[in-house]
Design an enzyme around this catalytic site. Structure first.
Site, PDB file in Angstrom:
ATOM      1  N   CYS A   6       0.878  -1.259   0.414  1.00 43.11           N
ATOM      2  CA  CYS A   6       0.133   0.285  -0.150  1.00 43.11           C
ATOM      3  C   CYS A   6       1.215   1.152  -0.249  1.00 43.11           C
ATOM      4  CB  CYS A   6      -0.761  -0.093   1.341  1.00 43.11           C
ATOM      5  SG  CYS A   6      -2.610  -1.215   0.988  1.00 43.11           S
ATOM      6  N   CYS A  11       0.162   1.314  -7.293  1.00 46.07           N
ATOM      7  CA  CYS A  11      -0.498   0.059  -8.119  1.00 46.07           C
ATOM      8  C   CYS A  11      -2.059   0.875  -7.266  1.00 46.07           C
ATOM      9  CB  CYS A  11       0.411  -0.863  -7.936  1.00 46.07           C
ATOM     10  SG  CYS A  11      -0.942  -2.079  -8.184  1.00 46.07           S
ATOM     11  N   CYS A  92       2.981  -8.949  -4.546  1.00 42.09           N
ATOM     12  CA  CYS A  92       2.051  -8.135  -4.832  1.00 42.09           C
ATOM     13  C   CYS A  92       0.952  -8.909  -3.439  1.00 42.09           C
ATOM     14  CB  CYS A  92       1.498  -8.706  -5.930  1.00 42.09           C
ATOM     15  SG  CYS A  92      -0.298  -8.421  -6.577  1.00 42.09           S
ATOM     16  N   ASN A 314     -22.810 -18.423 -17.972  1.00 44.62           N
ATOM     17  CA  ASN A 314     -21.622 -17.937 -17.813  1.00 44.62           C
ATOM     18  C   ASN A 314     -21.166 -16.706 -18.957  1.00 44.62           C
ATOM     19  OD1 ASN A 314     -19.928 -17.366 -16.073  1.00 44.62           O
ATOM     20  ND2 ASN A 314     -18.826 -18.934 -15.769  1.00 44.62           N
ATOM     21  N   CYS A 341     -19.558 -12.259 -13.862  1.00 40.43           N
ATOM     22  CA  CYS A 341     -18.602 -11.386 -12.735  1.00 40.43           C
ATOM     23  C   CYS A 341     -18.400  -9.630 -13.020  1.00 40.43           C
ATOM     24  CB  CYS A 341     -16.993 -11.551 -13.625  1.00 40.43           C
ATOM     25  SG  CYS A 341     -16.659 -10.806 -15.352  1.00 40.43           S
TER      26      CYS A 341
END
Length: 385
Positions: A6, A11, A92, A314, A341
């Site tokens: 963070c 990013c 990450c 889907n 999604c």
């Protein structure tokens, strides 16, 4: 505790990382409510609490990364939003630990082998992208080096270094992409290793994953979604199921043992080939998979005049074409289960289906992407009257 990445501030892939996890789930439920309640036709739908991801960090089993810089000091990461600056993603918060291990080994290998890195402006150099896929169940990884042209020497040495440094890497391929666009994978793969697929297990189902296979990036949450589809399908044995946008056959195979037959339809030929292999791998003989345009293939199925009891949708993030929804509802299944999604396109399509005689009963949000603003949903619809 705030994750150390963070503090980099550059990013924005994990926009919710500073938010406590229960607050993330509450925020995501409100996001789904915002889109669903726009439509009067969906007012009666029961909206459940968001099911948390089994893992909130290091859940992501795949990464498509840009290789930049010079071989003496390579950078492997993602583009900063709205720019061509590449941000290093070492450490990450959401990547599986094996992804980090591969990135670090590849950097060392690039330096040792003096592998030329591709530069988009000059169109000179070799190595463009690094694609990593992890099978958590097998603790193995697949690595694809995307290059501007075919190269034997540099890639052979880089692959050899990687295999020695990270023994969990079982599949290594070179993919050739000489195009100037933003598409990552080219059309041709050359395998460096004898093995060409990863094997993964989800629940009681096994999968083979090839370089182009679509496989859910969070295996734990994907299993929750597949099991929810199976629960709401409530199959008893004689049913015929149509699985639209079936990918490598994940949902089809989860349902096949409870029904008479499943037909999976998918636009991508390679995914259909994988689906057929996965059916064989699991000893499932009542699935057939067809590659082609979804709307046209549903029309053909309608002409077969066979009863369809359940349709599973889907689609990708853009949702379904209206024509697909019309063709699907014309088959008259007792139930439709929609896996999405995107809450936005889900709400739009559920509203369209309401006009085609299908009522949305329940919506189950599932957190597929912790630390990010994205949320997956499963919706159950039944035919009116």
């Amino acid at each position: 505790m705030v994750h150390p990445c963070c503090d980099r501030g550059a990013c924005d892939g994990c926009a919710l990382l500073k938010m406590k996890y229960p607050a993330q789930l509450a925020w995501k439920k409100q996001l789904v409510i915002k889109f669903i309640r726009r439509h009067k036709t969906l007012e009666k739908a029961v909206l459940h609490e968001v099911v948390p991801s089994p893992q909130q960090l290091h859940y992501r089993n795949s990464a498509k990364l840009v290789v930049a810089g010079k071989f003496a000091d390579p950078v492997i990461g993602i583009y900063r939003r709205n720019s061509h600056d590449v941000l290093d993603v070492t450490g990450c918060a959401v990547h599986h630990p094996l992804i980090d291990k591969v990135i670090e080994a590849v950097k060392v290998g690039i330096k040792k082998g003096k592998v030329p890195i591709y530069h988009p402006k000059s169109q000179m150099g070799l190595l463009r992208y690094l694609v990593i896929r992890v099978s958590e169940s097998a603790n193995k990884a697949m690595v694809i080096f995307v290059t501007a042209e075919r190269s034997y020497n540099e890639l052979h040495h880089l692959a050899k270094h990687l295999k020695n440094a990270v023994p969990e890497v079982s599949v290594i391929a070179q993919n050739i992409n000489s195009s100037q666009g933003n598409v990552i994978l080219g059309q041709k793969d050359h395998f460096v290793t004898r093995e060409q697929v990863l094997s993964a297990t989800m629940g009681d189902t096994k999968f083979l994953i090839s370089p182009r296979s679509f496989f859910q990036v969070n295996s734990g949450s994907a299993r929750i979604i597949y099991e929810k589809v199976r629960e709401w399908a409530a199959l008893t044995g004689p049913e015929r199921v149509l699985d639209l946008y079936c990918g490598i056959g994940g949902i089809s195979l989860f349902l096949a043992r409870q029904c008479k037959e499943v037909t999976g339809i998918e636009a991508v030929d390679a995914a259909v080939a994988d689906a057929e292999k996965n059916a064989q791998l699991n000893g499932i003989g009542n699935c057939r998979f067809i590659a082609g345009d979804v709307a046209k293939l549903i029309e053909e199925i309608r002409r077969e005049d066979k009863k369809v009891d359940l349709i599973v949708l889907n689609p990708p993030r853009k949702g379904c074409d209206e024509q697909v929804l019309k063709q699907a509802s014309a088959l008259g299944p007792a139930k439709i289960i929609y896996v999405s999604c995107s809450p936005d396109t889900l709400a739009r399509d559920l509203n369209l289906l309401a006009g085609l005689d299908y009522e949305t009963r329940e919506i189950q949000p599932v957190d597929m992407f912790p630390q990010t603003p994205h949320v997956e949903n499963v919706a159950l619809l039944t035919k009116k009257n």
